[in-house]
Design an enzyme around this catalytic site. Sequence first.
Site: not given
Ligand code: ZN
Length: 421
Positions: A96, A161
């Site tokens: 991401d 994340e």
């Molecule tokens: Zn990162």
Amino acid sequence: MYRKIFEFIDSCEETAVELQIELTKRPAVSPVSGGEGELDKCLFLEKWLKEHGIDTLERYDAPDPSAKGGVRPNLTAVIEGTNGALPCFWIMSHLDVVPAGDLSLWNSDPWIVTRKDGKLTGRGVEDNQQGLVSSVLAALAFVKLKIRPEHTLKLLFIADEECNSNFGINWLMENKRQLFKKGDFVLVPDSGDPAGETIEIAEKNSLWLKVRTSGVQAHAAYPEKGRNACLAGADLMLRLRKDLMKKFSARDSLFDPDYSTIEPTKKEANVPNINTIPSEDVFYMDIRLLPRYRVNDLLEEARRVKLGIEQEYGVQVDLSIVQSKESEATPADSPIVKMLSVACKQVLGRDTRTIGIGGGTVAAFLRNEEIDAVGWCTLDNSLHQPNEYCVIKNMLDDAKVMAHIAAQSKFAMQSEFMAQK
Ligand SMILES: [Zn+2]
């Protein structure tokens, strides 16, 4: 053997740039940040890896109805090692990216990579595609040269994340914990410095505390008729800081600053006029403790201070936790730290040092499961900014360090791991 691997990685510059361009075209922004999630990017990466001979892939999809396809994909790629008894070497990067932000601050389209002066510019090229591509190059070297690493090398590409990891590493830890064996160790190439000299092994334990003081409202000319929550809260703020700093006063040179930080921060508004004694007072504290201290011990001390204020001012104080995170440190002499520092020295001639940081990272989820994890890579830290960029040479150099770790056995003898665990 190492020379062959390094030459191969150097020959992959155009491949790495191509991969960066394709990954950037597929914005894997979290649904909570207005995106569709990681599915398109993950499907592309799966296909690309297969086409390049890395075909031992496994998907672990966390259900998320708000994302495209209803899932947040996590992907692993495995390169079998020669010594099955050794722990696995994981390299964990994230799929991401954060949104592009204000487009007027970009010199080019954030989702179309531009290349200039040995740098690539685009959203995600540094955070975390640089580390992701480095890990792919390291794996590719073993596959293409038909060399088997000593350790089984496992690439892990995680979702989510940038938000809270609830569909990424946190989800894997809760639902697929068996993926990780005892003794496995993890490199997270998502934090570092421009010289690639710092190995992050620990973070402070953090607590965001909300402090609400309740008194009795009155006219400011007759304070004895009320209970001044503002005054009691102000005294509490100062006493908390002073007492807690004194009680949790240890120093640890691993960290910068080398002490626990206990700071009052946000303050909520109370009465709109000056001549009223307020009955409510709310402030917040941001607390980051050296890992030797537990959040609960701090809370206990804070409650003791609060009792004193309640008695003295006749008010009621409520302490509540907004957010709290604790994690163990990875030992400075753990195998991954040793192997990484040896690799940096031998491959790049660099001396490294271990550090701790104040903020929270995904490594904490692993460390809390007794998996040694370190943060390291070579980067200029342009992440999350407009015109985010990646230095191509860093991407290749870090790949060599990763391949070196997978190949080396000097510090990875079974007996040493058993003694450690
Ligand atoms: Zn990162």
